[in-house]
Write an enzyme that holds these catalytic residues in place. Sequence first.
Site, PDB file in Angstrom:
ATOM      1  N   MET A  69      32.522  51.571  43.744  1.00  8.92           N
ATOM      2  CA  MET A  69      32.603  51.705  42.287  1.00  8.92           C
ATOM      3  C   MET A  69      31.395  52.726  42.277  1.00  8.92           C
ATOM      4  O   MET A  69      30.310  52.506  41.786  1.00  8.92           O
ATOM      5  CB  MET A  69      32.160  50.246  41.478  1.00  8.92           C
ATOM      6  CG  MET A  69      33.281  49.251  41.404  1.00  8.92           C
ATOM      7  SD  MET A  69      32.652  47.794  41.296  1.00  8.92           S
ATOM      8  CE  MET A  69      32.410  47.311  42.765  1.00  8.92           C
ATOM      9  N   ASP A 176      40.499  40.930  41.442  1.00 13.56           N
ATOM     10  CA  ASP A 176      38.990  40.930  41.579  1.00 13.56           C
ATOM     11  C   ASP A 176      38.207  40.935  40.349  1.00 13.56           C
ATOM     12  O   ASP A 176      38.285  41.670  39.396  1.00 13.56           O
ATOM     13  CB  ASP A 176      38.445  42.259  42.271  1.00 13.56           C
ATOM     14  CG  ASP A 176      36.900  42.394  42.401  1.00 13.56           C
ATOM     15  OD1 ASP A 176      36.434  41.323  42.269  1.00 13.56           O
ATOM     16  OD2 ASP A 176      36.776  43.503  43.044  1.00 13.56           O
TER      17      ASP A 176
HETATM   18  C1  DX5 Z   1      32.707  43.379  39.972  1.00 13.81           C
HETATM   19  C2  DX5 Z   1      32.940  43.096  41.316  1.00 13.81           C
HETATM   20  C3  DX5 Z   1      33.732  41.889  41.649  1.00 13.81           C
HETATM   21  C4  DX5 Z   1      32.792  40.627  41.414  1.00 13.81           C
HETATM   22  C5  DX5 Z   1      33.474  39.582  41.585  1.00 13.81           C
HETATM   23  O1  DX5 Z   1      32.070  44.647  39.520  1.00 13.81           O
HETATM   24  O2  DX5 Z   1      33.797  44.171  41.756  1.00 13.81           O
HETATM   25  O3  DX5 Z   1      34.061  41.746  43.260  1.00 13.81           O
HETATM   26  O4  DX5 Z   1      31.584  40.760  42.063  1.00 13.81           O
HETATM   27  O5  DX5 Z   1      32.583  38.480  41.612  1.00 13.81           O
HETATM   28  P1  DX5 Z   1      32.886  37.146  40.499  1.00 13.81           P
HETATM   29  O6  DX5 Z   1      33.983  36.141  41.439  1.00 13.81           O
HETATM   30  O7  DX5 Z   1      31.824  36.533  40.211  1.00 13.81           O
HETATM   31  O8  DX5 Z   1      33.666  37.621  39.271  1.00 13.81           O
HETATM   32 ZN    ZN Z   2      34.894  44.298  43.898  1.00  9.07          ZN
END
Ligand code: DX5
Ligand code: ZN
Length: 219
Positions: A69, A176
């Site tokens: 990201m 995700d």
């Molecule tokens: C968010 C991330 C996800 C997140 C998933 O920006 O890309 O991978 O950490 O975590 P949970 O399962 O806690 O939503």
């Molecule tokens: Zn992720």
Amino acid sequence: MKNIIAPSILSADFSRLGEEVENVLQSGADWIHFDVMDNHYVPNLTIGPMVCKSLRNYGIKEFIDVHLMVRPVDPLIQMFADAGADLISFHPEASDDVDASIALIKKLGCKVGFAVNPAEDLSYVKKYINDLDLALLMSVNPGFGGQKFIESVLPKITETRSIIDECSNEIRLEVDGGINPQNIKNVCNAGADTFVLGSAIFNTDDYANTITDLRHHIS
Ligand code: DX5
Ligand code: ZN
């Protein structure tokens, strides 16, 4: 295709990361999901290629699924490939040249994924489907673990499933954000085969119990 559980180490205890990763893999996880945030493309800052390399040096041999990201994309593609990533997903709108980023990931011997934010459509996925090994649909806005699953992503998962099924390549459909034991069945029924979970695994006391329970909902 086998269902994959990919714990996001974003919610792990970073002070003992090697142990946490080893523990979650021994507890039945298939992949490690590695969230890379740059405080530019997303408003948070996490971990970089040195941490990926440290996990390899610690002895982690399993599949590392890197979710970039970040903007720009290409310098970190190179560094994560060198650090031992198996698959690298990026947000195509964050790349200056999507074709070049894909070509770079492939040249470096990694699998390639596209990440799609909740508010975005599937135009990049459709256009590049033949180049992809994985489509990563975000079901929260990227930046933080522990957010609530955005239900309106479910039809987009189903639409992505149809796009993938029309294609002869083996392409994974990863979802995700905000997945937990209560909603994982819906995510699976919508068409996902690869499930990222951060808080719903690492915030529990017994990872093996949690992962067994999650698998039970999707088998
Ligand atoms: C968010 C991330 C996800 C997140 C998933 O920006 O890309 O991978 O950490 O975590 P949970 O399962 O806690 O939503
Ligand atoms: Zn992720």
